[in-house]
Design a protein around this motif. Structure first.
Motif, mmCIF file in Angstrom:
data_model
loop_
_atom_site.group_PDB
_atom_site.id
_atom_site.type_symbol
_atom_site.label_atom_id
_atom_site.label_comp_id
_atom_site.label_asym_id
_atom_site.label_seq_id
_atom_site.Cartn_x
_atom_site.Cartn_y
_atom_site.Cartn_z
ATOM 1 N N THR A 162 0.820 -1.217 0.000
ATOM 2 C CA THR A 162 0.000 0.000 0.000
ATOM 3 C C THR A 162 0.851 1.263 0.000
ATOM 4 O O THR A 162 0.393 2.318 -0.438
ATOM 5 C CB THR A 162 -0.917 -0.011 1.226
ATOM 6 N N THR A 163 2.100 1.164 0.478
ATOM 7 C CA THR A 163 2.961 2.347 0.535
ATOM 8 C C THR A 163 3.361 2.808 -0.856
ATOM 9 O O THR A 163 3.559 4.017 -1.081
ATOM 10 C CB THR A 163 4.215 2.036 1.368
ATOM 11 N N TYR A 164 3.471 1.881 -1.796
ATOM 12 C CA TYR A 164 3.991 2.199 -3.126
ATOM 13 C C TYR A 164 2.915 2.102 -4.205
ATOM 14 O O TYR A 164 3.234 1.820 -5.364
ATOM 15 C CB TYR A 164 5.151 1.255 -3.460
ATOM 16 N N GLN A 165 1.676 2.336 -3.874
ATOM 17 C CA GLN A 165 0.620 2.260 -4.876
ATOM 18 C C GLN A 165 0.757 3.337 -5.948
ATOM 19 O O GLN A 165 0.326 3.151 -7.082
ATOM 20 C CB GLN A 165 -0.754 2.385 -4.196
ATOM 21 N N LEU A 166 1.366 4.472 -5.601
ATOM 22 C CA LEU A 166 1.516 5.563 -6.562
ATOM 23 C C LEU A 166 2.791 5.449 -7.382
ATOM 24 O O LEU A 166 3.064 6.326 -8.215
ATOM 25 C CB LEU A 166 1.507 6.908 -5.821
ATOM 26 N N TYR A 167 3.579 4.409 -7.159
ATOM 27 C CA TYR A 167 4.849 4.235 -7.868
ATOM 28 C C TYR A 167 4.889 2.828 -8.460
ATOM 29 O O TYR A 167 5.381 1.887 -7.828
ATOM 30 C CB TYR A 167 6.028 4.460 -6.919
ATOM 31 N N PRO A 168 4.356 2.637 -9.659
ATOM 32 C CA PRO A 168 4.271 1.282 -10.242
ATOM 33 C C PRO A 168 5.622 0.617 -10.453
ATOM 34 O O PRO A 168 5.709 -0.613 -10.417
ATOM 35 C CB PRO A 168 3.563 1.526 -11.586
ATOM 36 N N ASN A 169 6.680 1.385 -10.682
ATOM 37 C CA ASN A 169 7.991 0.762 -10.887
ATOM 38 C C ASN A 169 8.473 0.063 -9.621
ATOM 39 O O ASN A 169 9.017 -1.047 -9.673
ATOM 40 C CB ASN A 169 9.004 1.809 -11.338
ATOM 41 N N VAL A 170 8.277 0.693 -8.459
ATOM 42 C CA VAL A 170 8.666 0.064 -7.195
ATOM 43 C C VAL A 170 7.685 -1.041 -6.817
ATOM 44 O O VAL A 170 8.080 -2.110 -6.334
ATOM 45 C CB VAL A 170 8.763 1.120 -6.081
ATOM 46 N N LEU A 171 6.395 -0.793 -7.046
ATOM 47 C CA LEU A 171 5.375 -1.767 -6.672
ATOM 48 C C LEU A 171 5.523 -3.062 -7.469
ATOM 49 O O LEU A 171 5.376 -4.164 -6.912
ATOM 50 C CB LEU A 171 3.986 -1.167 -6.892
ATOM 51 N N SER A 172 5.831 -2.956 -8.759
ATOM 52 C CA SER A 172 5.991 -4.177 -9.559
ATOM 53 C C SER A 172 7.213 -4.969 -9.102
ATOM 54 O O SER A 172 7.175 -6.207 -9.077
ATOM 55 C CB SER A 172 6.128 -3.802 -11.033
ATOM 56 N N SER A 173 8.274 -4.301 -8.704
ATOM 57 C CA SER A 173 9.443 -5.015 -8.180
ATOM 58 C C SER A 173 9.100 -5.750 -6.891
ATOM 59 O O SER A 173 9.543 -6.891 -6.675
ATOM 60 C CB SER A 173 10.597 -4.034 -7.941
ATOM 61 N N ILE A 174 8.306 -5.131 -6.041
ATOM 62 C CA ILE A 174 7.896 -5.788 -4.791
ATOM 63 C C ILE A 174 7.007 -6.996 -5.093
ATOM 64 O O ILE A 174 7.134 -8.052 -4.450
ATOM 65 C CB ILE A 174 7.172 -4.771 -3.882
ATOM 66 N N HIS A 175 6.112 -6.869 -6.058
ATOM 67 C CA HIS A 175 5.263 -8.006 -6.435
ATOM 68 C C HIS A 175 6.109 -9.175 -6.941
ATOM 69 O O HIS A 175 5.848 -10.335 -6.597
ATOM 70 C CB HIS A 175 4.277 -7.572 -7.521
ATOM 71 N N ILE A 176 7.107 -8.873 -7.754
ATOM 72 C CA ILE A 176 7.954 -9.948 -8.287
ATOM 73 C C ILE A 176 8.762 -10.593 -7.175
ATOM 74 O O ILE A 176 8.899 -11.832 -7.113
ATOM 75 C CB ILE A 176 8.871 -9.379 -9.392
ATOM 76 N N MET A 177 9.316 -9.786 -6.258
ATOM 77 C CA MET A 177 10.043 -10.354 -5.122
ATOM 78 C C MET A 177 9.139 -11.235 -4.274
ATOM 79 O O MET A 177 9.541 -12.312 -3.816
ATOM 80 C CB MET A 177 10.644 -9.230 -4.271
ATOM 81 N N LEU A 178 7.907 -10.778 -4.077
ATOM 82 C CA LEU A 178 6.961 -11.549 -3.268
ATOM 83 C C LEU A 178 6.623 -12.880 -3.929
ATOM 84 O O LEU A 178 6.606 -13.930 -3.267
ATOM 85 C CB LEU A 178 5.693 -10.715 -3.052
ATOM 86 N N LYS A 179 6.380 -12.865 -5.235
ATOM 87 C CA LYS A 179 6.005 -14.091 -5.924
ATOM 88 C C LYS A 179 7.158 -15.080 -5.972
ATOM 89 O O LYS A 179 6.975 -16.286 -5.736
ATOM 90 C CB LYS A 179 5.537 -13.757 -7.350
ATOM 91 N N VAL A 180 8.374 -14.598 -6.266
ATOM 92 C CA VAL A 180 9.535 -15.495 -6.294
ATOM 93 C C VAL A 180 9.802 -16.064 -4.909
ATOM 94 O O VAL A 180 10.104 -17.258 -4.757
ATOM 95 C CB VAL A 180 10.768 -14.741 -6.828
ATOM 96 N N GLY A 181 9.688 -15.209 -3.885
ATOM 97 C CA GLY A 181 9.902 -15.705 -2.526
ATOM 98 C C GLY A 181 8.903 -16.763 -2.128
ATOM 99 O O GLY A 181 9.250 -17.752 -1.463
ATOM 100 N N GLU A 182 7.645 -16.581 -2.519
ATOM 101 C CA GLU A 182 6.630 -17.599 -2.195
ATOM 102 C C GLU A 182 6.921 -18.920 -2.909
ATOM 103 O O GLU A 182 6.675 -19.996 -2.358
ATOM 104 C CB GLU A 182 5.254 -17.073 -2.591
#
Length: 639
Positions: free
Chosen positions: A206-226
């Protein structure tokens, strides 16, 4: 009887035993103190005490002293990472250098930015080596700790957060590659530690909803980690069990198993054909468009890898760039049709946000690092206009993404501003990097004009923030450790931190070596000798009159006119080759004669030298005999 004097050496003079022991004790204490002081003086060692002293320095003198020491450490890390070798060749102690750089991230100010820059570029350039897995887990834990416990708690976005997200993006993608190759099965302890931070990472979305470049990196890190830590839900776990464990078989040539990851497999084949200059690249790319439905599969990590691999091939071949742009157009048209469905872009289980971000980054990398100017130009303007700078196209190039306008459907504005944000962010960075290259002013002016025209009609403040974020990142403090040329040189081009220039090549080479058969080099078959046909001449009356006057015929005409039974003359090239062969044989026979004569002369010289040596030897013996016996007669003569 001789008197033997034994010398007595007294180092301390003639003193008593008491003073002798005290003097030895003092010397021993002095030696131990010197050894301790010598051990304490390790200014280039990264420790917790050094980091505390660096951050706690308040006086100007102390700050300058600690800054000099920190920069010496960064210089050493840069040298150990093989920075100037672009990740190829012997890179020294890479794991130790990465560990020290991660520890230096705890320092504040410019040192933190410089350490991040070196670490990102080094991980982008380095080869995929299984010996790096433990260090990659350490980097992943450090990045997640900084994001969850430090940066996400601040009310504003920092450039270090953007670079941390890029660092985590690269690190987790490398871990995912090693997961596909089956190298993570012996790292259960590292997985358990990483899973703790993975569980806390969704809170930061929720902190990076206004910054898609950072948010997409967090999503990818989350998915790979899972995936690598086995933290998926039961339904997702069952899907992954069906997809991931048999990736070797799915990427194999057997069509019975190549069902889910066919798109990635074809991307690898295209990259392999591009690297080896194989001629049937057009036929291979046809199969890529037959499996476009795999673009919309649930697991988008394979698609992200395929985009990086195709992007690396597109930097060298314009035909691959055309295929890459067509695939992007197909994907954008498909996700535009599905707008209005719930949870299309909000959760990390769906992939449009991540795919759009990676596609824009790869396309910008092609525009900046393409091997030819044509590839760079078409990455920006597309292929609808071949020879002019057409800035009103709707293709899935960078300019087409800038003017992307999906149909009016619910939730279409969200997709629109995300695509515009990613495109503007990358175009601003491209403009900044092209200002160092005078030979590409045309491309830079076209991009600047397109951005300026587009901003005049734009009212969305979220998209305009992309320009501010990009400018803050590229206009930060100049990194003296990244710049390869001197600052006095007008043509100096600094290293680029915005795009991942080498990651596509590293991923493709590792996966192709493991999953694809080796390429047989193309050897062209020998061609037959070309027989040139003489052009037919137009009959000339003068030549006919001359022929009538001449009574003597050539040998060829006489043979043809008489119908002789002799064989027809050989072709010109055959006769030439036969004559050349005869000349070579004659020359070789002459060469053999010359060598034979030289060998005979050498043998004669050797015999003469041998006779001369024997005569000299005999004369020497006779001379010694005369000197010893004082006789001049021969041994068999009577005196």
């Amino acid at each position: 009887m001789p008197i033997v004097k034994i010398p007595v050496i007294q180092k301390f003079g003639i003193i008593s035993t008491k003073y002798h022991n005290e003097l030895q004790k003092k010397l021993l204490e002095k030696t131990e103190e010197h050894v301790k002081n010598k051990c304490k003086r390790k200014p280039l060692e990264v420790t917790e005490e050094f980091i505390k002293q660096f951050n706690a320095a308040e006086e100007v003198v102390d700050q300058e002293r600690m800054l000099v020491m920190a920069r010496k450490i960064l210089h050493r890390c840069k040298r150990q990472t093989g920075f100037n070798l672009k990740g190829s060749g012997h890179c020294g102690n890479l794991q130790h250098a990465w560990t020290e750089l991660v520890l230096m991230l705890q320092c504040t100010g410019k040192i933190q930015e410089e350490a991040l820059n070196i670490l990102i570029l080094s991980i982008d350039q380095a080869e995929l080596n299984p010996n790096h897995i433990a260090v990659l887990f350490f980097i992943a834990e450090s990045v997640l700790y900084r994001i969850c416990c430090d940066t996400a708690q601040k009310p504003y976005l920092l450039t270090s957060e953007v670079k941390l997200a890029k660092l985590g993006f690269l690190t987790f993608l490398r871990l995912y590659i090693f997961y596909l190759l089956g190298h993570l099965q012996y790292f259960e302890e590292e997985k358990s530690r990483l899973s703790t931070y993975i569980k806390a990472l969704p809170v930061c979305e929720t902190t990076y909803q206004l910054y898609p470049n950072v948010l997409s990196s967090i999503h990818i890190m989350l998915k790979v980690g899972e995936i690598i830590c086995d933290l998926d839900s039961p339904q997702e776990t069952n899907n992954l069990v069906q997809e991931q464990p048999n990736l070797k078989e799915k990427l194999h040539l057997d069509s019975r198993t190549a069902e889910t990851d066919t798109f990635l497999w074809h991307a690898l084949r295209i990259w392999q054909h591009t690297q080896n200059n194989i001629t049937n690249l057009h036929d291979v790319s046809k199969h890529l468009f037959l499996v476009k439905e795999h673009l919309h599969q649930e697991n988008g990590l394979d698609l992200l890898l395929a985009l990086f691999i195709l992007g690396d091939a597109a930097k060298k071949n314009i035909f691959c760039l055309r295929a890459f742009v067509e695939i992007g157009s197909d994907f954008l048209s498909t996700i535009s049709q599905f707008q209005g469905q719930p949870s299309t872009l909000s959760t990390s289980s769906s992939w449009p946000l991540e795919i759009v971000y990676v596609y824009a980054v790869v396309l910008a990398d092609i525009c900046l690092h393409g091997t030819t100017s044509e590839i760079q130009k078409h990455a920006f303007i597309g292929f609808q206009s071949e020879n002019t700078w057409n800035l009103e196209i709707t293709e899935a190039c960078l300019n087409g993404l800038l003017h992307f306008n999906p149909p009016n459907k619910p939730d279409s504005k969200k997709l629109k501003w995300i695509i515009h944000y990613c495109t503007v962010y990358n175009l601003v960075i491209i403009c900044h990097e092209l200002q160092w290259d005078d030979s590409r002013d045309g491309l830079r002016n076209a991009i600047f004009t397109a951005l300026d025209t587009w901003k005049n009609g734009q009212n969305d403040s979220r998209v305009l923030d992309a320009e501010k974020v990009a400018e803050a990142e590229v206009n930060g403090p100049m990194n003296p450790f990244i710049s390869t040329n001197s600052t006095n040189d007008k043509n100096a081009v600094p290293e680029i931190l915005a795009f991942f220039q080498h990651v596509g090549y590293r991923f493709a080479s590792a996966l192709s070596q493991h999953f694809l058969p080796p390429v047989v080099p193309y050897v062209p078959s020998p061609r037959k000798p070309f027989q040139r046909q003489m052009p037919r001449k137009v009959p000339d009356t003068r030549e006919q009159s001359v022929k009538k006057k001449t009574s003597q015929l050539s040998l060829r005409q006489e043979l043809l006119s008489k119908g002789s039974s002799l064989t027809p003359p050989l072709p010109f090239f055959t006769r030439t080759s036969m004559e050349l062969k005869t000349v070579v044989e004659d020359q070789w026979a002459k060469e053999l004669d010359i060598r034979f004569k030289e060998e005979e002369e050498e043998m004669k010289k050797e015999e003469q030298e041998k006779v001369r040596i024997e005569e000299e030897k005999f004369q020497e013996i006779m001379r010694k005999r005369e000197q010893k016996l004082k006789k001049t007669s021969k041994p068999y003569e009577l005196p």
